[in-house]
Design a protein around this motif. Structure first.
Motif, PDB file in Angstrom:
ATOM      1  N   SER A  89      36.135  36.854 -46.768  1.00 30.41           N
ATOM      2  CA  SER A  89      35.342  36.896 -45.821  1.00 30.41           C
ATOM      3  C   SER A  89      36.372  35.039 -45.349  1.00 30.41           C
ATOM      4  CB  SER A  89      33.977  36.278 -46.155  1.00 30.41           C
ATOM      5  OG  SER A  89      34.294  35.554 -47.652  1.00 30.41           O
ATOM      6  N   THR A  90      36.893  34.432 -46.513  1.00 34.28           N
ATOM      7  CA  THR A  90      37.679  33.648 -46.790  1.00 34.28           C
ATOM      8  C   THR A  90      39.256  32.693 -46.128  1.00 34.28           C
ATOM      9  OG1 THR A  90      38.519  33.447 -49.461  1.00 34.28           O
ATOM     10  CG2 THR A  90      36.247  33.085 -48.689  1.00 34.28           C
ATOM     11  N   GLY A  91      40.692  33.883 -46.632  1.00 28.07           N
ATOM     12  CA  GLY A  91      41.644  33.845 -46.146  1.00 28.07           C
ATOM     13  C   GLY A  91      42.381  33.242 -47.590  1.00 28.07           C
ATOM     14  N   ILE A  92      41.674  33.494 -48.857  1.00 26.28           N
ATOM     15  CA  ILE A  92      42.029  32.591 -49.477  1.00 26.28           C
ATOM     16  C   ILE A  92      43.248  33.633 -50.216  1.00 26.28           C
ATOM     17  CG2 ILE A  92      41.615  32.260 -52.389  1.00 26.28           C
ATOM     18  CD1 ILE A  92      39.238  30.806 -51.237  1.00 26.28           C
ATOM     19  N   ASN A  93      44.104  33.787 -50.783  1.00 27.50           N
ATOM     20  CA  ASN A  93      45.145  34.560 -51.643  1.00 27.50           C
ATOM     21  C   ASN A  93      44.860  35.172 -52.487  1.00 27.50           C
ATOM     22  OD1 ASN A  93      47.055  36.079 -52.596  1.00 27.50           O
ATOM     23  ND2 ASN A  93      48.992  33.689 -52.846  1.00 27.50           N
ATOM     24  N   PRO A  94      44.061  36.828 -52.664  1.00 26.40           N
ATOM     25  CA  PRO A  94      43.462  37.361 -53.598  1.00 26.40           C
ATOM     26  C   PRO A  94      44.367  37.413 -55.165  1.00 26.40           C
ATOM     27  CG  PRO A  94      44.557  38.809 -51.890  1.00 26.40           C
ATOM     28  CD  PRO A  94      44.571  37.491 -51.241  1.00 26.40           C
ATOM     29  N   ARG A  95      45.764  36.672 -54.783  1.00 24.38           N
ATOM     30  CA  ARG A  95      47.112  36.867 -56.267  1.00 24.38           C
ATOM     31  C   ARG A  95      47.356  35.432 -55.963  1.00 24.38           C
ATOM     32  NH1 ARG A  95      50.425  42.511 -55.419  1.00 24.38           N
ATOM     33  NH2 ARG A  95      48.550  43.790 -55.456  1.00 24.38           N
ATOM     34  N   ALA A  96      46.034  34.463 -56.873  1.00 23.26           N
ATOM     35  CA  ALA A  96      45.819  33.375 -57.242  1.00 23.26           C
ATOM     36  C   ALA A  96      47.319  33.123 -58.276  1.00 23.26           C
ATOM     37  CB  ALA A  96      44.709  32.530 -57.283  1.00 23.26           C
ATOM     38  N   TYR A  97      47.957  31.442 -57.711  1.00 24.77           N
ATOM     39  CA  TYR A  97      48.548  31.368 -58.495  1.00 24.77           C
ATOM     40  C   TYR A  97      48.093  31.248 -60.262  1.00 24.77           C
ATOM     41  CZ  TYR A  97      51.975  27.992 -61.390  1.00 24.77           C
ATOM     42  OH  TYR A  97      52.687  27.293 -62.041  1.00 24.77           O
ATOM     43  N   PRO A  98      48.509  31.901 -61.111  1.00 24.29           N
ATOM     44  CA  PRO A  98      48.061  31.728 -62.604  1.00 24.29           C
ATOM     45  C   PRO A  98      47.774  30.578 -62.885  1.00 24.29           C
ATOM     46  CG  PRO A  98      49.974  32.522 -62.163  1.00 24.29           C
ATOM     47  CD  PRO A  98      50.219  32.431 -61.220  1.00 24.29           C
ATOM     48  N   VAL A  99      47.061  30.047 -63.368  1.00 26.82           N
ATOM     49  CA  VAL A  99      46.350  29.042 -64.093  1.00 26.82           C
ATOM     50  C   VAL A  99      47.069  28.993 -65.679  1.00 26.82           C
ATOM     51  CG1 VAL A  99      44.792  27.315 -64.669  1.00 26.82           C
ATOM     52  CG2 VAL A  99      44.531  28.178 -62.352  1.00 26.82           C
ATOM     53  N   PRO A 100      47.790  28.248 -65.796  1.00 27.04           N
ATOM     54  CA  PRO A 100      47.930  27.850 -67.223  1.00 27.04           C
ATOM     55  C   PRO A 100      47.111  27.334 -67.720  1.00 27.04           C
ATOM     56  CG  PRO A 100      49.270  26.543 -65.550  1.00 27.04           C
ATOM     57  CD  PRO A 100      48.278  27.214 -65.153  1.00 27.04           C
ATOM     58  N   ALA A 101      47.261  27.145 -69.596  1.00 30.34           N
ATOM     59  CA  ALA A 101      46.347  26.506 -70.283  1.00 30.34           C
ATOM     60  C   ALA A 101      46.888  25.317 -69.872  1.00 30.34           C
ATOM     61  CB  ALA A 101      46.831  26.976 -71.606  1.00 30.34           C
ATOM     62  N   ILE A 102      45.325  24.543 -70.092  1.00 30.33           N
ATOM     63  CA  ILE A 102      45.406  23.181 -69.666  1.00 30.33           C
ATOM     64  C   ILE A 102      45.026  22.163 -70.848  1.00 30.33           C
ATOM     65  CG2 ILE A 102      43.925  20.895 -68.566  1.00 30.33           C
ATOM     66  CD1 ILE A 102      43.284  23.660 -66.452  1.00 30.33           C
ATOM     67  N   GLU A 103      45.930  21.162 -71.056  1.00 30.88           N
ATOM     68  CA  GLU A 103      45.825  20.515 -72.501  1.00 30.88           C
ATOM     69  C   GLU A 103      44.418  19.574 -72.435  1.00 30.88           C
ATOM     70  OE1 GLU A 103      48.861  17.984 -72.550  1.00 30.88           O
ATOM     71  OE2 GLU A 103      50.613  18.966 -71.888  1.00 30.88           O
ATOM     72  N   ALA A 104      43.641  20.199 -73.291  1.00 26.54           N
ATOM     73  CA  ALA A 104      42.950  19.147 -73.919  1.00 26.54           C
ATOM     74  C   ALA A 104      42.113  17.586 -73.339  1.00 26.54           C
ATOM     75  CB  ALA A 104      42.032  19.602 -75.594  1.00 26.54           C
ATOM     76  N   ARG A 105      43.186  16.980 -73.509  1.00 28.23           N
ATOM     77  CA  ARG A 105      43.327  15.543 -72.770  1.00 28.23           C
ATOM     78  C   ARG A 105      42.779  15.618 -71.161  1.00 28.23           C
ATOM     79  NH1 ARG A 105      48.256  13.583 -70.112  1.00 28.23           N
ATOM     80  NH2 ARG A 105      49.945  15.231 -70.512  1.00 28.23           N
ATOM     81  N   CYS A 106      43.324  16.020 -70.551  1.00 23.76           N
ATOM     82  CA  CYS A 106      43.273  16.669 -69.266  1.00 23.76           C
ATOM     83  C   CYS A 106      41.419  16.475 -69.082  1.00 23.76           C
ATOM     84  CB  CYS A 106      43.370  17.378 -68.594  1.00 23.76           C
ATOM     85  SG  CYS A 106      45.781  17.766 -68.603  1.00 23.76           S
ATOM     86  N   TRP A 107      40.393  17.256 -69.950  1.00 28.09           N
ATOM     87  CA  TRP A 107      39.098  17.200 -70.028  1.00 28.09           C
ATOM     88  C   TRP A 107      38.877  15.187 -70.352  1.00 28.09           C
ATOM     89  CZ3 TRP A 107      37.327  20.978 -67.438  1.00 28.09           C
ATOM     90  CH2 TRP A 107      38.030  21.680 -66.901  1.00 28.09           C
TER      91      TRP A 107
END
Length: 333
Positions: free
Chosen positions: A30-48
């Motif tokens: 229903s959305t037109g969003i790419n079903p094979r999204a960019y593979p999100v990498p591990a995010i450094e703890a400092r970002c949080w």
């Protein structure tokens, strides 16, 4: 509030009587969003742990990707849609419809005089002589495209009479050669405002990352209006990596083009098809009937009754493709 795609829980509740479907069983097209999204990498703890910082490199990476440093990062282009009307004194605004309805609603709510121009040419829209024209390119929901050169010429014509052109390029990443973010707000088109998003092509709708490209004075006023820390640290980190990954982008453009052609072929027998690399729209007087038929089999699409359109996004796996094909073959208008 306007209805949008992606309200899967609501759909599951509405059609629960037609099968023992769990939420995970539903196929959301229903959305037109790419079903094979960019593979999100591990995010450094400092970002949080730290407040987001504007000089973390995101603007530099985004400028390289879009071709312009005249940009402002936002929590989704939706925020720009809501705030842009406040940057202008009340004027007549022509929305080339059908359109992503948030545009029309935002200008109307802000006190501007709205004119809906249904399925008109760009030449006809310019002849209406409103000082502001708003459109999507490619268009949502019918996939209509305007050549970049034509839009640039339209911006120049509007400039001569003190007007503005707003172009929403949310679905433009699959065809970057037809996008205008690189010239928006610059010497070539100082009265052009362009919106972009990481939600569709990159499939990162949940990250809520978008950009607006415009003249410096408009960007400054918009920045003041939205306040500090518009993007979270994790969203900035993911966006920086996605925008820098040219190899993934090139592969994805080829993949989406092939998938869209497959979907057009699948829907062709049922009406007139059009669309983008991320969705196909089917024009048929039976759009509502087909929507209901698919929903009763836990396949969610978007229907636009006023335009007799059904919009269908891309399945993400072979099993999903086969499921959609089977559901379509069982439909009788």
């Amino acid at each position: 509030m306007l209805e949008h795609g992606g309200r899967l829980r609501a759909a599951a509740g509405r059609y629960a009587a037609f099968g023992h479907w769990t939420l995970a069983d539903w196929l959301d097209l229903s959305t037109g969003i790419n079903p094979r999204a960019y593979p999100v990498p591990a995010i450094e703890a400092r970002c949080w742990q730290r407040l987001p910082e504007d000089d973390d490199g995101l603007d530099v990476v985004a400028a390289a990707y879009y071709g312009s440093a005249r940009l402002l990062a936002l929590p989704g282009s939706q925020l720009a849609i809501q705030h842009l009307p406040a940057l202008f004194a009340p004027l007549a605004v022509a929305c080339m419809t059908p359109i992503y309805e948030e545009h029309a609603q935002a200008w109307q709510r802000a006190g501007h005089r709205l004119r809906r121009l249904e399925n008109v040419s760009l030449t006809r829209a310019l002849a209406v002589a409103t000082p502001m024209i708003v459109l999507c390119n490619p268009n949502n929901p019918n996939g209509r495209r305007f050549p970049a050169a034509d839009l640039l010429a339209a911006a120049r014509q509007l400039q001569r009479r003190g007007g503005w052109l707003v172009v929403d390029e949310a679905f433009g990443d699959a065809e970057p050669e037809n996008c205008l973010a690189a010239v928006a707000g610059g010497a070539e088109a100082p009265n052009l405002i362009v919106l972009r998003s990481l939600g569709k092509f990159f499939g990162l709708a949940g990250a809520r990352v978008g950009f607006v490209f415009a003249a410096d004075d408009k960007l400054a006023r918009l920045r003041a209006a939205i306040g500090p820390w518009p993007l979270s640290g994790p969203a900035r980190a993911v966006a920086s990596q996605a925008l820098a990954d040219r190899r993934w982008q090139m592969h994805t453009r080829h993949e989406l083009t092939a998938a869209a052609a497959r979907l057009q072929a699948l829907l062709q027998p049922f009406g007139e098809v059009s669309g983008t690399a991320l969705f196909v729209s089917l024009a048929t007087p039976h759009a509502a009937s087909l929507f209901e038929h698919l929903a009763r089999q836990a396949i969610l699409t978007r229907v636009f009754p006023a335009h007799a359109l059904l919009r269908c996004g891309l399945p993400g796996s072979e099993s999903e493709w086969l499921r959609l094909a089977a559901a379509l073959s069982a439909w009788r208008p």
